[in-house]
Design a protein around this motif. Sequence first.
Motif, PDB file in Angstrom:
ATOM      1  N   VAL A 161      35.119  -0.380  36.886  1.00 32.61           N
ATOM      2  CA  VAL A 161      33.970   0.081  37.777  1.00 32.61           C
ATOM      3  C   VAL A 161      32.959  -0.858  38.207  1.00 32.61           C
ATOM      4  N   GLU A 162      32.787  -1.460  36.986  1.00 34.04           N
ATOM      5  CA  GLU A 162      31.357  -2.490  36.942  1.00 34.04           C
ATOM      6  C   GLU A 162      31.684  -3.461  37.717  1.00 34.04           C
ATOM      7  N   ALA A 163      33.296  -4.081  37.497  1.00 35.02           N
ATOM      8  CA  ALA A 163      33.457  -5.318  38.174  1.00 35.02           C
ATOM      9  C   ALA A 163      33.703  -5.210  40.114  1.00 35.02           C
ATOM     10  N   ILE A 164      34.149  -3.715  40.295  1.00 33.68           N
ATOM     11  CA  ILE A 164      34.228  -3.538  41.768  1.00 33.68           C
ATOM     12  C   ILE A 164      32.866  -3.405  42.361  1.00 33.68           C
ATOM     13  N   ARG A 165      32.000  -2.767  41.432  1.00 37.20           N
ATOM     14  CA  ARG A 165      30.498  -2.950  42.079  1.00 37.20           C
ATOM     15  C   ARG A 165      29.862  -4.055  41.984  1.00 37.20           C
ATOM     16  N   ARG A 166      30.345  -5.177  41.293  1.00 35.49           N
ATOM     17  CA  ARG A 166      29.662  -6.432  41.269  1.00 35.49           C
ATOM     18  C   ARG A 166      30.378  -7.249  42.150  1.00 35.49           C
ATOM     19  N   ASN A 167      31.830  -7.309  42.225  1.00 35.47           N
ATOM     20  CA  ASN A 167      32.485  -8.377  43.213  1.00 35.47           C
ATOM     21  C   ASN A 167      33.554  -7.572  44.353  1.00 35.47           C
ATOM     22  N   GLY A 168      33.373  -6.441  44.426  1.00 37.56           N
ATOM     23  CA  GLY A 168      34.238  -5.763  45.396  1.00 37.56           C
ATOM     24  C   GLY A 168      35.715  -5.453  44.722  1.00 37.56           C
ATOM     25  N   LEU A 169      36.306  -4.612  45.271  1.00 43.03           N
ATOM     26  CA  LEU A 169      37.790  -4.436  44.899  1.00 43.03           C
ATOM     27  C   LEU A 169      38.735  -5.569  45.541  1.00 43.03           C
ATOM     28  N   GLN A 170      39.539  -6.378  44.707  1.00 47.08           N
ATOM     29  CA  GLN A 170      39.841  -7.431  45.240  1.00 47.08           C
ATOM     30  C   GLN A 170      41.655  -7.529  45.083  1.00 47.08           C
ATOM     31  N   ILE A 171      42.223  -7.447  46.104  1.00 51.65           N
ATOM     32  CA  ILE A 171      43.523  -7.073  46.205  1.00 51.65           C
ATOM     33  C   ILE A 171      44.231  -8.382  46.588  1.00 51.65           C
ATOM     34  N   VAL A 227      47.306  -4.338  38.023  1.00 53.96           N
ATOM     35  CA  VAL A 227      45.925  -4.629  37.900  1.00 53.96           C
ATOM     36  C   VAL A 227      45.842  -5.936  36.690  1.00 53.96           C
ATOM     37  N   LEU A 228      45.579  -7.103  37.453  1.00 53.63           N
ATOM     38  CA  LEU A 228      45.306  -8.352  36.391  1.00 53.63           C
ATOM     39  C   LEU A 228      44.224  -8.396  35.643  1.00 53.63           C
ATOM     40  N   GLU A 229      43.001  -7.689  36.138  1.00 59.59           N
ATOM     41  CA  GLU A 229      41.920  -7.777  35.383  1.00 59.59           C
ATOM     42  C   GLU A 229      40.918  -6.724  35.899  1.00 59.59           C
ATOM     43  N   PRO A 230      39.925  -6.294  35.387  1.00 62.50           N
ATOM     44  CA  PRO A 230      38.864  -5.611  35.978  1.00 62.50           C
ATOM     45  C   PRO A 230      38.661  -5.769  37.301  1.00 62.50           C
ATOM     46  N   GLY A 231      38.836  -4.988  38.279  1.00 64.64           N
ATOM     47  CA  GLY A 231      38.516  -5.087  39.656  1.00 64.64           C
ATOM     48  C   GLY A 231      39.323  -6.178  40.355  1.00 64.64           C
ATOM     49  N   VAL A 232      40.595  -6.539  39.834  1.00 68.61           N
ATOM     50  CA  VAL A 232      41.509  -7.277  40.722  1.00 68.61           C
ATOM     51  C   VAL A 232      42.835  -6.730  40.364  1.00 68.61           C
ATOM     52  N   ILE A 233      43.367  -6.566  41.753  1.00 72.72           N
ATOM     53  CA  ILE A 233      44.733  -5.967  41.609  1.00 72.72           C
ATOM     54  C   ILE A 233      45.781  -7.054  42.612  1.00 72.72           C
ATOM     55  N   LYS A 234      46.988  -7.209  42.075  1.00 68.64           N
ATOM     56  CA  LYS A 234      47.828  -8.212  42.532  1.00 68.64           C
ATOM     57  C   LYS A 234      48.887  -7.189  43.402  1.00 68.64           C
ATOM     58  N   ASP A 235      48.967  -7.341  44.574  1.00 67.73           N
ATOM     59  CA  ASP A 235      50.048  -6.607  45.401  1.00 67.73           C
ATOM     60  C   ASP A 235      51.141  -7.101  45.462  1.00 67.73           C
ATOM     61  N   GLY A 236      52.381  -6.669  44.861  1.00 73.57           N
ATOM     62  CA  GLY A 236      53.584  -7.150  44.680  1.00 73.57           C
ATOM     63  C   GLY A 236      54.505  -6.973  45.799  1.00 73.57           C
ATOM     64  N   GLY A 237      54.277  -6.297  46.890  1.00 74.44           N
ATOM     65  CA  GLY A 237      55.115  -5.719  47.862  1.00 74.44           C
ATOM     66  C   GLY A 237      54.996  -4.330  48.017  1.00 74.44           C
ATOM     67  N   SER A 238      54.801  -3.986  49.360  1.00 76.83           N
ATOM     68  CA  SER A 238      54.900  -2.401  49.716  1.00 76.83           C
ATOM     69  C   SER A 238      56.222  -1.789  49.654  1.00 76.83           C
TER      70      SER A 238
END
Length: 339
Positions: A39-49, A133-144
Amino acid sequence: MQDSPYTVVGAGAIGGTLAAHLDAQGVPVQLVDADAAHVEAIRRNGLQILTPSGTLVSRLPVFGLEDAPDELGRVLLAVKAQATDSAAAWIAPRLREDGYVASMQNGLNEATIAAHTGANRTVIAFVDLFADVLEPGVIKDGGSGAMALGEYAGGTSERIRLLAHDLRHWGTPTVTDNVAGYLWSKLGFGAMLTATALADADMSELIDRHRPAMNGLAAEVFDVAAAEGIRLEGFDAFDPQSYMRGADPERNAAATNDLIKWLSTQTKTRSGIWRDIAVRKRPTEVPTQYEPVINLGAKHGLRLPLVEELVAVIRQLETGSIAMDEEHLTALDRKASTR
């Protein structure tokens, strides 16, 4: 209702990815997650995909359980299967009368949700999405992959069609009255992917090398689906008919070849179950997903020895009492050959 934002409860791999795509489409969305660091990472840096074409950053309202809104309308539930009951109990008193909860999860979770919200406020959904989820606030999109949406109480509705429309930046969800057919197909496919977590190698390689185990696991799940009267639906590169008991061997081999080829094109090469065990060192959702299948099988007089063994070995891997080893898959191959 359309003026209320979607609330994604569980902003991890699936939930975070869907929220980012809703936001990219200009659809109002907010996040709720129990992980304070996330939650804190998203507030600080946005949700990163992180995607092959670059990083998608979504600056969204995000809440912990303590400061979340008192009223929720359209909820996309994306917590791990084992957290479904507690999450639904938390959502229910906040859910508007005209709201709903859509299970964007792995497994058969709708009955658990409906016990808290009612069947008419429960949406049944199937999502085949590769992300981590690679780390707080960071998600790796592996393919839809594919998605299917319907009403848990039966049929389809305008709210389902609106949800599909709002997710168009992500892809093109299928609106159908047979989401259960997709979920059961995914349980068969998922058993194969789960089995690859027994060893430290890529999914496509292990499925190729251990076809007897993979065929046997899927067939056991589909035996239960047949007993339940489920009409299986294919999705992405997975053809469930090729893995049903008594399927033509040539069709099965060709389907597995196609599946391996498709998996090898995904940027995510290991399963989320493998990641939970090897990287995040936390319990998986495998028992919550497959023990209901085993129990339903027993109700119909069906034994599922391969699925039972898979769940047992996963439990041992979770506790660290055994290590990942391809011999676990070889043992499943041997067991499959005796059936």
